[in-house]
Scaffold this active site. Structure first.
Site, PDB file in Angstrom:
ATOM      1  N   ASP A  78       0.888  -1.147   0.000  1.00  8.50           N
ATOM      2  CA  ASP A  78       0.000   0.000   0.000  1.00  8.50           C
ATOM      3  C   ASP A  78       0.940   1.214   0.000  1.00  8.50           C
ATOM      4  O   ASP A  78       2.084   1.104   0.409  1.00  8.50           O
ATOM      5  CB  ASP A  78      -0.826  -0.047   1.290  1.00  8.50           C
ATOM      6  N   ASP A  80      -0.894  -0.590   6.096  1.00  7.78           N
ATOM      7  CA  ASP A  80      -0.884  -0.020   7.440  1.00  7.78           C
ATOM      8  C   ASP A  80      -2.207  -0.266   8.164  1.00  7.78           C
ATOM      9  O   ASP A  80      -2.401   0.186   9.274  1.00  7.78           O
ATOM     10  CB  ASP A  80      -0.552   1.477   7.422  1.00  7.78           C
TER      11      ASP A  80
HETATM   12  P1  ADP Z   1      -3.502   4.620  -0.089  1.00  8.95           P
HETATM   13  O1  ADP Z   1      -4.029   3.550  -0.947  1.00  8.95           O
HETATM   14  O2  ADP Z   1      -2.329   5.313  -0.711  1.00  8.95           O
HETATM   15  O3  ADP Z   1      -3.214   4.175   1.305  1.00  8.95           O
HETATM   16  P2  ADP Z   1      -6.144   5.603   0.555  1.00  8.95           P
HETATM   17  O4  ADP Z   1      -6.892   4.516  -0.132  1.00  8.95           O
HETATM   18  O5  ADP Z   1      -6.145   5.602   2.035  1.00  8.95           O
HETATM   19  O6  ADP Z   1      -4.648   5.752   0.003  1.00  8.95           O
HETATM   20  O7  ADP Z   1      -6.751   6.998   0.057  1.00  8.95           O
HETATM   21  C1  ADP Z   1      -6.810   7.274  -1.320  1.00  8.95           C
HETATM   22  C2  ADP Z   1      -7.184   8.692  -1.607  1.00  8.95           C
HETATM   23  O8  ADP Z   1      -8.495   8.978  -1.121  1.00  8.95           O
HETATM   24  C3  ADP Z   1      -6.309   9.727  -0.963  1.00  8.95           C
HETATM   25  O9  ADP Z   1      -5.161   9.992  -1.713  1.00  8.95           O
HETATM   26  C4  ADP Z   1      -7.251  10.926  -0.871  1.00  8.95           C
HETATM   27  O10 ADP Z   1      -7.261  11.589  -2.094  1.00  8.95           O
HETATM   28  C5  ADP Z   1      -8.597  10.305  -0.626  1.00  8.95           C
HETATM   29  N1  ADP Z   1      -8.899  10.232   0.800  1.00  8.95           N
HETATM   30  C6  ADP Z   1      -8.940   9.136   1.584  1.00  8.95           C
HETATM   31  N2  ADP Z   1      -9.259   9.442   2.857  1.00  8.95           N
HETATM   32  C7  ADP Z   1      -9.399  10.768   2.893  1.00  8.95           C
HETATM   33  C8  ADP Z   1      -9.698  11.708   3.931  1.00  8.95           C
HETATM   34  N3  ADP Z   1      -9.905  11.334   5.204  1.00  8.95           N
HETATM   35  N4  ADP Z   1      -9.779  13.018   3.588  1.00  8.95           N
HETATM   36  C9  ADP Z   1      -9.575  13.401   2.326  1.00  8.95           C
HETATM   37  N5  ADP Z   1      -9.278  12.591   1.328  1.00  8.95           N
HETATM   38  C10 ADP Z   1      -9.185  11.287   1.579  1.00  8.95           C
HETATM   39 MG    MG Z   2      -3.564   3.362   3.212  1.00  8.53          MG
END
Ligand code: ADP
Ligand code: MG
Length: 613
Positions: free
Chosen positions: A312, A505
Site C-alpha cells: 500500500d 498499514d
Molecule cells: P492509499 O491507498 O495510498 O493508502 P487511501 O486509499 O487511504 O490511500 O486513500 C486514497 C485517496 O483517497 C487519498 O489519496 C485521498 O485523495 C482520498 N482520501 C482518503 N481518505 C481521505 C480523507 N480522510 N480526507 C480526504 N481525502 C481522503
Molecule cells: Mg492506506
C-alpha cells in the site's frame, strides 16, 4: 530442570561405581544398576504407561522403556542404564533449549502491566478494573498500563519491548501513549482511552500466546510421520528378535533380541520431534526481538516463499505525515478553507486527516459537527454549521457532480465543496520513508520476483513514488474494493508454490491484508484493525523489516531442512548397522542423543539475530 540434573548426576555416579568397581558380589552390582535405572528412568516409564492408557502407545517413551527393560531382561545391565541416562541428558538439553527460546519471546511478555494508579485512589488498581475516561498517573520507571492521551506532563518512553527500537521516544501533552511502554523520566497524567482488554498490550499478548498453536506444514508432517513411523519400527524390531533365531541355524535368541533392542533405541525420532518445532519457535522469538510479531509457524514458513510483494502506499512506503503545501481558496478566505477541512476531518484517523488537523492547530468545536461520513479511498462528506461539506479527491467530486477546477500540482489534492459549490483545494505532500528504496532492492536480492504498489492516490503521485523506489508495477486511483480485485488477480498470476505478501498499514486495507497469503501490517501499534487482520505485525514503521522477516524465514527453513536430512541420514545408517549386528546399543544411544543435541544446537542458531537492521 535442576531436579532432573541432580537425578542424572546421582544416577551417573551410581552407574560409574557399578561399572568401575565391579563389586565382588554380583547382586550388589546389579542392585546399583537397578537403583540408578529407577532414578533416571522412573519418569519415562510412568509417561509411557500414562500415554498407553491415553491411547498414544507408540511414542518415544514407549520405545525407551521397551528397549531398556528388554536389555535388563537379557542381562545387559550397563546398556539399559546408559540408554536411559543419555536419553535423559538429551531431554534436559531440550528443555534448556525450549526455555531459552521461550525467554526471548517472553521478554515481550514483560510488557504486561501489573497495576495502574488511578487519580483519587490511594491503592494501586488492577488495569482490568480501570474504565475509559479514568485519569491515571504514571510515574517514572512504571509501565504504561492502558492506552490513553497525555493530559499533563512530558517524558520519554522506552518502547523497546514493543518495537525493538532502542531509542526512547519523547512524548508530551496531547499525545497518545500506548500500553506496554515504560515511562522513563517525567510524571504523566493520562486519560484512559481504551479498556484493558482492548488495549495494545493485551492485543499483543494474545497474539504472542497464540502463535505456537498455528503449526507449520513441516511440523504437521513430523506429527504424522511419527504416527506411522514408530509402530512400523516396533514391528520390525519384533520381527528381528523372533524370526532370524527361528529360521537361521545356530542363531542365538539373545543376540537377536539385543539387535532388536538397539534397533529400537536408534529408531527414536526425538531429534526430529524436538528440533523442528524448536526451530520455528526460535524463529518467532528471534523475530520478536526485532519488533516483528509473527502469528504462527505456518506464516513464518510461508513467507520464505514470497514471490510477489504488494505494498500500500500511504503510511506504508511513505510516512503518511502529509504537510500542507498550499491552500488555494475560491471565493472564501484561506483561513475558512483550512478550518472547513479540519472540521470535516475531525473524526477520521486517516494520515491525511491528522496532517490537516496539525496544520489547523486550533481547537475544534465538536458541537458544530452534525455528521461526518468517511468514504474510503475518496474522502469525507459532512454536515457542519448546517452546511454540506465535501472534502476529497477528483473521484469524489465527480461522483457528487461538483464543478471544480482540476489542478496539475504534484501531490495529493483535497478538493473542497460547501453546499455543492467548489471553494478551492488544499495541496498536501508526503515523504517517502528513508529505508523504502533499500527495502525494495533487498527484496529483489531475496528472490522476490515482483514488487507492486497499490494506491488510492492519484496517478501522478503514485507513479512518481513507484518510479523513485524502483517498483515493478503500480496501480493508482483504486478504491478499497479495487485493491481487493487487483490482489485477487495477482494471486492468480503467481506460481503454484510462490506466496503473495501484502504490506499495508491497516487503514482501509484490512480486507486485502486478510486476502493475501501473508498479510503484513506495518506500524501496527495503535491500529487494532491491522493487528487483527494481519498474519505478521511489524511494530516499527520500517519497510526494511519485511526483508528481515523473509531472511529470517529462509534461515529457519534452511535449518529445519538441515536437521531433517541430518537426523534421517544418521538414523538410517545406525538402524542398518544395528540390524546386521555391527552396532551396539552404546552406539545407538550416542547416535540418538548426539543427533538430538546437534539438531537442537542448530535450531538455536535461528534465535541469534542481530538486534537492529
Ligand atoms: P492509499 O491507498 O495510498 O493508502 P487511501 O486509499 O487511504 O490511500 O486513500 C486514497 C485517496 O483517497 C487519498 O489519496 C485521498 O485523495 C482520498 N482520501 C482518503 N481518505 C481521505 C480523507 N480522510 N480526507 C480526504 N481525502 C481522503
Ligand atoms: Mg492506506
Amino acid at each position: 530442570m535442576r531436579k532432573k540434573l541432580i537425578k542424572i548426576i546421582i544416577a551417573f555416579i551410581l552407574f560409574l561405581i557399578a561399572m568401575i568397581f565391579k563389586a565382588e558380589n554380583e547382586w550388589i552390582n546389579i542392585s546399583l544398576y537397578v537403583i540408578s535405572y529407577i532414578i533416571v528412568g522412573f519418569e519415562i516409564i510412568r509417561k509411557a504407561l500414562r500415554n498407553i492408557t491415553r491411547g498414544k502407545v507408540f511414542d518415544e517413551n514407549f520405545l525407551m522403556t521397551v528397549a531398556t527393560i528388554g536389555a535388563f531382561g537379557i542381562g545387559e545391565y550397563p546398556e539399559a542404564v546408559a540408554v536411559m541416562l543419555f536419553y535423559q541428558v538429551g531431554e534436559l538439553f531440550q528443555s534448556y533449549a525450549v526455555d531459552k527460546s521461550r525467554k526471548s519471546i517472553s521478554s515481550l511478555m514483560d510488557i504486561r502491566p501489573d497495576f495502574a494508579n488511578v487519580e483519587g485512589k490511594v491503592e494501586k488498581v488492577d488495569p482490568d478494573d480501570v474504565e475509559i475516561g479514568d485519569i491515571i498517573i504514571i510515574k517514572p520507571g512504571e509501565k504504561v498500563p492502558l492506552d490513553g492521551v497525555i493530559l499533563e506532563g512530558k517524558s520519554s518512553l522506552d518502547t523497546k519491548a514493543l518495537t525493538g527500537e532502542s531509542l526512547p521516544k519523547d512524548v508530551t501533552e496531547g499525545e497518545e501513549i500506548l500500553s506496554g511502554c515504560i515511562n522513563l523520566n517525567g510524571v504523566l497524567r493520562v486519560e484512559v482511552t481504551k479498556e484493558y482488554g482492548q488495549s495494545t498490550v493485551s492485543k499483543i499478548l494474545d497474539l504472542v500466546e497464540n502463535a505456537s498453536s498455528k503449526k507449520s506444514k513441516s511440523e504437521n508432517f513430523i506429527t504424522k510421520f511419527a504416527r506411522y513411523y514408530t509402530p512400523i519400527v516396533v514391528i520390525i524390531a519384533l520381527f528381528l528378535a523372533l524370526v532370524p533365531p527361528l529360521v537361521i541355524d545356530g542363531a542365538i535368541f539373545s543376540d537377536w533380541i539385543y539387535r532388536a533392542l538397539s534397533f529400537l533405541v536408534v529408531s527414536c525420532p526425538c531429534a526430529l520431534v524436538i528440533s523442528i518445532p524448536l526451530s520455528f519457535f526460535g524463529g518467532i522469538g528471534g523475530a520478536s526481538k526485532m519488533g516483528i510479531l509473527i502469528k504462527g509457524s505456518n506464516y513464518l514458513e510461508a513467507i520464505s516463499k514470497a514471490e510477489i510483494v504488494v505494498f500500500d502506499k500511504t503510511g506504508t512506503l511513505t510516512e503518511g505525515n502529509f504537510e500542507v503545501q498550499k491552500i488555494m481558496p475560491v471565493n472564501i478566505t484561506e483561513e475558512e478553507l483550512l478550518k472547513t477541512v479540519a472540521y470535516a476531518e475531525n473524526y477520521s484517523n486517516h494520515p491525511i486527516s491528522l496532517s490537516v488537523k496539525n496544520a489547523y492547530s486550533r481547537k475544534i468545536n465538536e458541537v458544530d459537527i452534525q455528521s461526518t461520513q468517511e468514504l474510503s479511498g475518496m474522502g469525507i462528506v459532512a454536515k457542519i454549521w448546517d452546511r454540506d461539506i465535501i472534502v476529497g479527491n477528483e473521484k469524489l467530486m465527480k461522483e457528487k457532480e461538483i464543478e471544480f477546477l482540476k489542478t496539475d500540482d504534484v501531490g495529493t489534492v483535497l478538493y473542497v465543496a460547501i453546499d455543492n459549490k467548489y471553494v478551492g483545494y488544499i495541496l498536501i505532500a508526503d515523504k517517502i520513508k528513508d529505508d523504502a528504496k533499500k527495502a525494495i532492492e533487498e527484496l529483489k536480492k531475496n528472490n522476490v520476483k515482483e514488487t507492486v504498489m497499490l494506491t488510492g492516490d492519484k496517478k501522478s503521485v503514485g507513479e512518481d513514488v513507484a518510479q523513485k523506489l524502483g517498483l515493478d508495477k503500480v496501480y493508482t486511483e483504486l478504491l478499497p474494493d479495487g485493491k481487493v480485485k487487483k490482489v485477487e488477480k495477482l494471486l492468480k498470476e503467481k506460481s503454484e508454490n510462490g506466496k503473495l505478501v501484502f504490506v499495508g498499514d491497516g487503514i482501509n486495507d484490512a480486507p486485502v491484508l486478510a486476502l493475501a497469503d501473508i498479510g503484513v501490517a506495518m506500524g501496527g501499534l495503535g491500529s487494532d484493525a491491522a493487528i487483527e487482520a494481519a498474519d505478521v505485525v511489524i511494530m516499527t514503521d520500517e519497510p526494511s523489516k519485511i526483508v528481515n522477516t523473509i531472511k529470517l524465514s529462509k534461515k529457519t527453513m534452511r535449518i529445519v531442512k538441515e536437521n531433517i536430512v541430518f537426523a534421517i541420514f544418521v538414523k538410517v545408517l545406525i538402524l542398518m548397522l544395528s540390524a546386521i549386528g555391527l552396532s551396539t546399543m552404546w552406539e545407538a544411544v550416542f547416535a540418538d542423543v548426539g543427533v538430538s543435541v546437534i539438531a537442537i544446537i542448530n535450531a538455536l542458531r535461528v534465535l541469534r539475530v542481530k538486534n537492529n537492521k
